[in-house]
Every structure is written in C-alpha cells, then in structure tokens.
Write an enzyme that holds these catalytic residues in place. Structure first.
Site, PDB file in Angstrom:
ATOM      1  N   LEU A  98       0.841  -1.203   0.000  1.00 27.25           N
ATOM      2  CA  LEU A  98       0.000   0.000   0.000  1.00 27.25           C
ATOM      3  C   LEU A  98       0.873   1.250   0.000  1.00 27.25           C
ATOM      4  CD1 LEU A  98      -2.787  -0.983   2.567  1.00 27.25           C
ATOM      5  CD2 LEU A  98      -2.682  -1.430   0.108  1.00 27.25           C
TER       6      LEU A  98
ATOM      7  N   GLY B  79       2.430  -5.533   7.753  1.00 26.79           N
ATOM      8  CA  GLY B  79       1.579  -4.416   8.130  1.00 26.79           C
ATOM      9  C   GLY B  79       0.684  -3.952   7.005  1.00 26.79           C
ATOM     10  N   ASP B  80       1.265  -3.569   5.854  1.00 25.10           N
ATOM     11  CA  ASP B  80       0.476  -3.114   4.706  1.00 25.10           C
ATOM     12  C   ASP B  80       0.866  -3.884   3.452  1.00 25.10           C
ATOM     13  OD1 ASP B  80       2.994  -2.098   4.412  1.00 25.10           O
ATOM     14  OD2 ASP B  80       2.357  -0.095   3.777  1.00 25.10           O
ATOM     15  N   GLU B  81       1.322  -5.121   3.626  1.00 23.75           N
ATOM     16  CA  GLU B  81       1.752  -5.945   2.501  1.00 23.75           C
ATOM     17  C   GLU B  81       0.788  -7.119   2.310  1.00 23.75           C
ATOM     18  OE1 GLU B  81       5.708  -7.060   3.546  1.00 23.75           O
ATOM     19  OE2 GLU B  81       6.605  -5.301   2.594  1.00 23.75           O
TER      20      GLU B  81
END
Length: 804
Positions: free
Chosen positions: A408, A449-451
């Site tokens: 992201l 986390g944002d992967e």
C-alpha cells in the site's frame, strides 16, 4: 336356616382385609411404575402372578369360611379334590382380570370388561365350591337367588374396577376395597340362603371327604394369619420403597446441580438422567428414560459403546463420542462410566462432558493460527502452503500461476496521522476490495503491516495477470470512507510467474518482491513483472548485506530496552532487548528491514550472539535484578548453538541464568520440531526462562504447547489495537489467556498504548503487560523513583490512588 354370627364376622373381616391388601398392592405397583417411567413387561407379569395367586387363594379360603356362617342340622362335608380344583378357577380368572386391566386404557368404558371378568371368576369359583359339597340331604339352587347373586357380584365388581382406575389416596383404596368386599359377600350371602332340601344323599368315597367345620376353620385361621403377615409386609415394603424414592430424588437433585450430564442405565436401557441430559439431548427427561442408550449417540459410536459394555470397570477410560440430539444434531462429548448398584441391582453410571465450547475454542485458535487476526485473510504460513500446492498442480498440468506482491502506498502517514484504529479499519476495507476482484480459486494473504500477496492459479496468459493486477490497483485508488473521514491511498504491485521466474515458493516470492521494489523506485502506483535486469536491484541489496556484515565491528548495532511490568502491581519485572542499526547513511534502521536480510545472508548467527552477550552484560550492571528478554529468530535458532551461546554469555558476565529470557516464535518448530524441542530442553536445564512470542499472529499450533512447556506466552499486539472495535477480539484474548493459564503458563500482553486498553486488559487477569503506555524502547535505563511510582499508580484502585 340359622346364622353363625361369629363366622359371619370372621368372613367379613377376612373379606375386607383381602380386598384392602390387594388394592394397596396395586397402588404401590402403579406408583413405582409411574415414578420410574421405565415400565417393562417382566415386572408387570411377576406382579400379576403374585397378586393373582394371593387374591385368588384368599377369596377361595373366604368361600369356605363364609359357608360356615350357615348353621345346618345336617352333616355337611366336601370333596377335597373338587374343592381344591376350584382355586384354579379363581387364580387364573383374577390373573386374566389384572392383565386385561393393565393393557386397556383407564377409562370408564374400558373398565367394564375387566369388571365382568372378575365377577364371573368369583361366581364360577363359588358354584364350583358348592358343587364339591356333600350333605345328608340334597342341595338345590333357587333360580332367583342365583340370578341375584350373579347380578350383584358383577355389578359390584364393575364398580370396583371403574373406581379403581386410580388408587391414589387412602380413602379411594378403602372405597375400592369396600366395593370388592360387597361383590364377594353379596355372592355368598345371597346365593346360599335356601340351598338345602331334606332329601338324603349317600357319600361314595369317604377318603376324599373333609368335614366342613374343620376345613373352614383351618382355611379361615390360615388366611387370617397370611393376610396379617401380608399386610405388615406390604407396609414395610412401602416404607422401604418410600426411602428408595427419597434417595432417588436426592440423587437426581445432586445430578441436576452438576453441569455434566449424568445418566444411569441397565442392560443398555436408561433408568435415570439429570436436567443437564435433557438440555444436551434436547428431549424431556421422561422421553429419555426407558430409551436404549444407543439411540442417544451417533451410529458411528455404537461399536465402541457396545465394547465398553463388556469391559471391566477398572479398564474403562474416558472416551470421546458424539451425542445425538432430538433434532439430529451431533454434539461432541467426553464419556466416563463406572459400574454401580442402583435399585438393588447392577447398573452403569455415565457422565458426559459437553466438549462443544472446547471444540469451538480449538477451532477458533486453529483458525487464528492460519489467518491474520485483523483481516481474517490467510497469513504467511497458510499462503506458502497454498502456493506449494498450486506449484504441485501446475507442474503436473503444465499450467502457469502468478504471484502478485502488493504494497500500500501512503498508508504509514495515514496510520500516524489518524491512529492505529483508523489504520486497522482501512486495512479491513482494503482486504474486502481486493477479495471482490478475485476468483474463489485465488488466494489473498496479508503477510505484513500493509503488505498483501495474491496467488492466481491458474492463469491463461501474462495479459490476464496484468488485467487482474490493474483492477486491484484501481480498486485501491478509490477513496475509502472511514467513519467521518475520507482517505485515499494507492498500491504498488510486483509480479512473478511460474515457471519462468522461479520454481520454488521462496524464489517466486523473492522475484515478486524484487519487482515490487522496482515499482517503488520508479514512483509507486504501478505494476511490474519480474525481469532479469532487475538483478541490479538485487546487487544493491547485496551491498546492503555487505554493510550489515561489518556493522558489529563498526559498532553500528545498538540495543534498546523496553520495560515489561507486572499486570497486578505495575512493578517492572523484565526489560526486552530490541536491536537497532545506526546506518551511517540511512540513519536508524528498524529490525523489520535488516533482520530478514541478515537471515538471507547468513549473518543472523553472529548478530544473535552479539545481542545475547550485550544484553547479559547490560543486565549485570542494572541496580535491580530485573530480567532481560532476548528475541531469537528462527534462522538463528537453526543455524547456531543457542544454548552454548547463552551459557557462555551468562558465565562471562556473571549473570544468573534465571534472569535471562529467550523469546522465540512458533516458526522454529516448522522445519524440525524434534530438534527445536531438544534445544529448548537444553536451555530449560540451564535455568533460562523461555517465552513463545507473537502468539496468535502466526501458526500458533496447540501441539507445540503440548510438546514443550514454555514459561510464558506473549499475545501479539495486533489484538490489543483492535480492542473496542470488535467483541470477537476480546473473546479471542480471553480464550488465549485462559488457555495459557490452564496450561500453567504466564501470559504477557503486548502493545498496550492507552489507558482505555489498560482498563479492559486488567479485567482479564494477565501476568505481565508491555507497551508504550509503560515505556518506549530506550538505549539506556532511566528508571527513577517517580517513574516507578507512576507505573504502580496505573494498577492501583481509584480510591487508593486518591488517598495516595
């Protein structure tokens, strides 16, 4: 004809006692039958035989005693064989009456037929007895008196059976006994009024003749004694039965107080069950009692239940079965049983423990072990399993699969600006949007986390992969509505294809990651397929690996320490050592970035040894005997001799082994569980404390907790961040805490950042807490008296804090 009033009195007394004893016996049988709710034909016929024999014999004896009430001038005697034969008429007639009464419904109409049968039995016995009489004059029967006697007997017998439909209460039993007595007395004192005529008759066989006076007196005396003894026995039996029923009620009350199902069966038929059994099986108690026990379980468990029925009591161990409810639902239960004595006969007591809640907790934890706690997507471990399966299928079929690595864009600024709660809500919506663009055969996993990683299997062409990835990126570019806020993010994607970009899970993920880094270098927001030219970026990474390899010698690595406090008092008990890399160009580098690089470059063993030695050296200088906690990565655990490193560091710094805590994740078990248990056992023998870190975020298998007993588990901080957003989160935290405590483990919760989170977590009963609320990681310890008082105040009750 003259009457002997002494014999009349005797016959009436015997008559009423006979009838009262029989009605009392019937009422006792019905009470026992209704109370047990498990009637069987065997007790019924046994009671019919006994009651019919007693009643028939007494009525037969009464007949001869009643005849003595008439005083004749002539000599009267009886044919013994014929007189004794009349008893069979009475016994079998009354037996048929009771059996028919029990089979018919208890209505007025249905009671007429048994009444007629009873009356005819008594009439037949009476006139056969008269036919056995010899006299020195002819005996004749008056038609009117005979008809009247038969009519009275039938009428009173029918009245007795109608009123005797229920025999509850002493008054009702006396009334029915009176009707029966009238049936008997009405017959004898009506049919024998004018029976003698003055014509002498001869007696042919004197050997079979007995005088009426001796016969009547003998039968009357014996019958009176039998009735008195029977009455006493009946009252004694009733007293004992009442005591038995009281004991049964007490047992049922105790059973109802238990949460477990308690039932008693004999020869496979349920005799008793408590209220918990009614709730489990979804049936009323009266519907369970009397059923075969096999009807209450699934068909698959029938052989095992049958086998247990033939085992010795000492060989019976608890075993799991599936109970079947009235609706057909199967409920897992643990069955334990023992042989007991119930109602004076051998029986089996069965205890059933409902395992539904336990199975739900286990299923929830298993699901949690394979899925991301926030988005409920597959985690890294499950993703790698699915990629491995897809590779096997693709190899056999010659198909192509695609790995899409998604990261992201602009997520961290939103997370920092609006807080973790908003960031978590955004990740949940991101997952939903991505899933809406994928097929059921595809896999979406959150690995960081944002992967996110997407596995497309199979794919017809690279163009199809590009089209799908473009839709995923476009979908994430649309604004997200989070409560009253509207945020906009983006996404970058790197793509690797099987078989051209790699043939293993690791190589494909590495290729997709390399392609993703190229997209980021080019400005984000796009997608790239892996190319061989991207090796230049791999070269840059190797350069970073080279710089990391000399970081220890250049004194660029540093340990930060974060406090872990007692969850009841707030006292500091442990400091966790967290490594940082002060890169001369990049600045402070997080371990999330360079630890994976160190593992791939085989540098983790040297770095891990430095961490353990440095942490022990620092702990040896602390003013209080706080413990120091060190994280050991799975690669370090496999590549180096951790017990030897710990022993050397403890000895070199003169630090008690009890003050060192080694934290590992469940990943150390995946490749070689047996070796992992051996290494942990060596550390345990040294006296080092062992903790299972990040419990709930990865493959936290319960089997690992069974194979090795850790000192404590640490609940991942992702759960704490979601507190207050979902009731399921608090339920999961409760379940993990209860699981740890039930296994005798200390439980530490990580990521406590707010007072609101602390207030919720204090109610659960953890042993330790860790988070920014108690202190951020720092390179040096600054534990002042004021700081310790601040921590203690967080855990004091409001009135104590006010007083302080």
């Amino acid at each position: 004809m003259e009457y002997r009033y002494g014999f009349i009195t005797l016959s009436v007394v015997i008559c009423f006692l006979v009838c009262f004893v029989v009605t009392t016996a019937i009422s006792q049988e019905e009470r026992s039958t209704n109370r047990s709710n498990a009637r069987s034909d065997l007790p019924l016929f046994r009671w019919v035989y006994i009651s019919s024999a007693i009643f028939g014999c007494c009525v037969w004896s009464l007949h001869f005693v009643a005849l003595l009430a008439f005083h004749r001038a002539t000599y009267v005697a009886y044919d013994l064989i014929m007189a004794l034969g009349s008893i069979l008429v009475t016994v079998f007639g009354i037996m048929a009456t009771f059996a028919l009464r029990d089979r018919l419904p208890r209505t007025r109409t249905a009671s007429v037929l048994p009444g007629i049968l009873l009356g005819l039995s008594i009439v037949a016995m009476h006139y056969q007895g008269l036919s056995a009489m010899y006299a020195w004059s002819h005996i004749t029967f008056d038609t009117i008196s005979v008809t009247a006697s038969v009519g009275l007997t039938l009428g009173f017998a029918i009245a007795a059976l109608i009123r005797g439909r229920t025999l509850i209460g002493l008054i009702r039993r006396i009334e029915v006994a009176a009707w029966l007595a009238l049936a008997l007395c009405g017959l004898h004192f009506t049919a024998t009024i004018d029976e003698a005529a003055p014509t002498p008759v001869p007696v042919d066989d004197a050997a079979t003749i007995v005088a009426s006076t001796q016969l009547g007196l003998a039968f009357g005396s014996v019958s009176l004694l039998v009735l008195c003894a029977g009455l006493m026995t009946l009252f004694l039996q009733r007293h004992l039965s009442q005591r038995s029923l009281i004991e049964m009620d007490r047992m049922r009350l105790l059973g109802d107080l238990a949460h477990e199902v308690l039932l008693i069966h004999r020869d496979g038929q349920v005799l008793e069950v408590n209220s918990a059994g009614s709730r489990l099986f979804g049936r009323p108690i009266e519907d369970i009692i009397g059923r075969p026990i096999l009807d209450l379980f699934s068909e698959a468990g029938a052989p095992a239940l049958t086998r247990r029925a033939h085992q010795r009591s000492e060989d019976l161990q608890p075993e799991e079965f599936e109970a079947q409810t009235a609706t057909g639902l199967l409920v897992p239960v643990e069955l334990s049983c023992r042989r007991i004595e119930f109602g004076g006969e051998p029986a089996t007591a069965v205890a059933l423990r409902d395992l539904s809640a336990l199975r739900r907790d286990e299923a929830r934890i298993r699901h949690l072990a394979l899925h991301d706690a926030l988005t409920d997507l597959p985690n890294r471990y499950l993703m790698e399993q699915r990629i491995g399966h897809a590779l096997d299928v693709a190899t056999a079929s010659g198909e192509t699969i695609a790995i899409i690595y998604l990261d992201l864009d602009r997520f961290k600024p939103i997370n920092d600006l609006h807080g973790h709660a908003t960031g978590d809500a955004l990740l949940v919506q991101v997952a939903k949007r991505l899933l809406s663009e994928l097929r059921a055969s595809d896999t979406l996993a959150r690995i960081g986390g944002d992967e996110f990683v997407v596995v497309l299997s199979p794919v017809p062409s690279p163009a199809h992969v590009s089209e799908v990835t473009g839709r995923l990126i476009a979908g994430l570019a649309r604004p997200f509505h989070l409560d009253l806020q509207i945020v906009t993010i983006g996404a970058s994607a790197g793509i690797a294809l099987y078989p051209q970009d790699g043939r293993t899970v690791e190589s494909l993920l590495r290729a997709a990651d390399t392609a993703l880094y190229r997209v980021k270098d080019e400005g984000r927001g796009g997608l790239r397929f892996f190319e061989a030219s991207m090796n230049a970026q791999l070269h840059a990474r190797r350069q970073l690996e080279q710089e990391l390899s000399g970081a220890i010698d250049r004194d660029e690595l540093q340990l930060f320490y974060q406090p872990i406090v007692n969850a009841k008092t707030g006292e500091i008990e442990t400091f966790e050592a967290l490594i940082r890399w002060r890169h001369p160009v990049r600045g402070l580098v997080s371990p999330v970035e360079f630890i994976p690089l160190a593992e791939q470059a085989d540098l983790i063993a040297a770095i891990g040894q430095w961490v353990i030695d440095t942490a022990c050296a620092a702990a040896a200088t602390w003013p209080k005997p706080w413990r120091v906690s060190v994280n050991v990565s799975p690669s370090q655990f496999r590549q180096s001799d951790v017990p030897a490193l710990a022993a050397a560091a403890l000895a070199r710094n003169a630090l008690d082994a009890n003050r060192l805590v080694i934290e590992i994740t469940e990943s150390v078990f995946i490749q070689d569980a047996a070796n992992a248990v051996d290494v942990l056992s060596r550390l345990r023998r040294q006296g080092v404390h062992l903790a299972l870190d990040d419990f709930g975020s990865g493959y936290s298998s319960l089997s690992y907790l069974q194979r090795f007993k850790f000192d404590k588990i640490k609940i991942d901080q992702s759960f704490v961040r979601r507190l207050g957003q979902s009731s399921d989160t608090l339920t999961i935290i409760h379940a993990i805490a209860n699981l740890g405590h039930n296994l005798g483990l200390h439980v530490t919760v990580e990521g406590v950042e707010t007072a609101e989170q602390l207030a919720i977590l204090k109610e659960i009963g953890f042993d330790q807490m860790q988070g920014y609320l108690f202190g951020k990681p720092a390179p040096t310890l600054t534990v002042t008296d004021f700081e310790q008082a601040r921590l203690r105040a967080m855990f004091q009750e409001p009135d104590l804090r006010a007083w302080a």
